[in-house]
Design a protein around this motif. Sequence first.
Motif, PDB file in Angstrom:
ATOM      1  N   ARG A  81       5.704  -3.398 -10.133  1.00  0.00           N
ATOM      2  CA  ARG A  81       6.085  -3.986  -8.852  1.00  0.00           C
ATOM      3  C   ARG A  81       5.011  -4.995  -8.446  1.00  0.00           C
ATOM      4  O   ARG A  81       3.816  -4.677  -8.429  1.00  0.00           O
ATOM      5  CB  ARG A  81       6.241  -2.907  -7.776  1.00  0.00           C
ATOM      6  N   VAL A  82       5.430  -6.204  -8.141  1.00  0.00           N
ATOM      7  CA  VAL A  82       4.502  -7.297  -7.837  1.00  0.00           C
ATOM      8  C   VAL A  82       3.843  -7.050  -6.486  1.00  0.00           C
ATOM      9  O   VAL A  82       4.506  -6.753  -5.485  1.00  0.00           O
ATOM     10  CB  VAL A  82       5.227  -8.654  -7.840  1.00  0.00           C
ATOM     11  N   GLN A  83       2.529  -7.200  -6.466  1.00  0.00           N
ATOM     12  CA  GLN A  83       1.753  -7.016  -5.248  1.00  0.00           C
ATOM     13  C   GLN A  83       1.261  -8.361  -4.710  1.00  0.00           C
ATOM     14  O   GLN A  83       1.226  -9.367  -5.429  1.00  0.00           O
ATOM     15  CB  GLN A  83       0.558  -6.095  -5.516  1.00  0.00           C
ATOM     16  N   ASP A  84       0.860  -8.352  -3.461  1.00  0.00           N
ATOM     17  CA  ASP A  84       0.440  -9.563  -2.759  1.00  0.00           C
ATOM     18  C   ASP A  84      -1.000  -9.926  -3.145  1.00  0.00           C
ATOM     19  O   ASP A  84      -1.938  -9.182  -2.856  1.00  0.00           O
ATOM     20  CB  ASP A  84       0.536  -9.338  -1.255  1.00  0.00           C
ATOM     21  N   LEU A  85      -1.164 -11.058  -3.788  1.00  0.00           N
ATOM     22  CA  LEU A  85      -2.497 -11.508  -4.197  1.00  0.00           C
ATOM     23  C   LEU A  85      -3.420 -11.653  -2.991  1.00  0.00           C
ATOM     24  O   LEU A  85      -4.598 -11.279  -3.046  1.00  0.00           O
ATOM     25  CB  LEU A  85      -2.384 -12.850  -4.934  1.00  0.00           C
ATOM     26  N   ALA A  86      -2.909 -12.185  -1.900  1.00  0.00           N
ATOM     27  CA  ALA A  86      -3.742 -12.462  -0.730  1.00  0.00           C
ATOM     28  C   ALA A  86      -4.364 -11.202  -0.135  1.00  0.00           C
ATOM     29  O   ALA A  86      -5.428 -11.270   0.482  1.00  0.00           O
ATOM     30  CB  ALA A  86      -2.918 -13.190   0.326  1.00  0.00           C
ATOM     31  N   LYS A  87      -3.736 -10.058  -0.336  1.00  0.00           N
ATOM     32  CA  LYS A  87      -4.219  -8.812   0.273  1.00  0.00           C
ATOM     33  C   LYS A  87      -4.841  -7.859  -0.744  1.00  0.00           C
ATOM     34  O   LYS A  87      -5.301  -6.778  -0.371  1.00  0.00           O
ATOM     35  CB  LYS A  87      -3.063  -8.105   0.995  1.00  0.00           C
TER      36      LYS A  87
END
Length: 338
Positions: free
Chosen positions: A53-59
């Motif tokens: 599941r793709v996660q948010d790079l910014a966080k």
Amino acid sequence: MGYKVAVVGATGNVGREMLQILAEREFPVSEVVALASERSIGSEISFGDDDLRVQDLAKFDFTGTDIVLSSAGAKVSAQFAPKAAAAGAVVIDNTSHFRMDPDVPLVVPEVNPEAIAGYKKKGIIANPNCSTIQMVVALKPLHDLARIRRVVVSTYQSVSGAGKEAMDELFTQTRAIYVNDPIEKKQFTKQIAFNVIPHIDVFMEDGTTKEEWKMTVETKKILDPSIKVTATCVRVPVFIAHSEAINVEFENPISADEARAALRRAKGVSLIDHQADEGYVTPVEAAGDDLVFVSRVREDYTVENGLNLWVVSDNLRKGAALNAVQIAERLVKDHLKK
């Protein structure tokens, strides 16, 4: 014991290839994290038989991450690669941002693996430009044999080098031509279907494009600063795999037979040079393969100690994702042993 690996830009062409190659080559992972921009959060992407599941790079908190494979654009790398390195990860960056930084090694494992040790300065290793990688892999054994003085290269670069949207544009324009629909240009400056475009990246003050500049300066950094390189980079209506017509001048005499013998022994190179119908490699055959293919080796009688080569390789694999994974393999073998 495995390594925690984060793939930045996981939903792009190169990011997907990185995940596929990590699985194919059974890279020793304890955990793999797929990172991308906010618009991709929650989507799923394949890693071998698993879905991530793709996660948010910014966080994302890079603490505890061992290796970051990054291919999300130069601006993204400029922001997040130092952040990841500061958290203790080694970043292998596929963008152009760090390539010419003197404190960041620029590495092709078959050519200059010893440079990997320089990662300790900033925690970052740069992956070269796709067109540079395949050229220096082919040139390295010849340079060792006869010392290269000058290179003149013309590239025939596939649209996948410009991303998924560029591949879609080639498909859409080709279909439009057959059904007599209007041609729409969004990703390229001119029609790409049934055409060639001598323009990759932005123009520079001296009239070269940045892609051509990259090939010049990166070859010097990786192979030898004394080599002179002039390039003409052309986008062609091919989906995957770049081709290059390379003319090389050497300091010392070298015959075509000697060059072929050296190329046969070279790591990462497949010499297919039968000088007959179908006795050479084209992008169709190279797509999906990990090797750099060399064909049409012949002497150039117009200059002293000259050779001509035809070089083809999959730009998404050896030209990007595979080279990054190979760097990671050497990194864990020689520097990050657990």
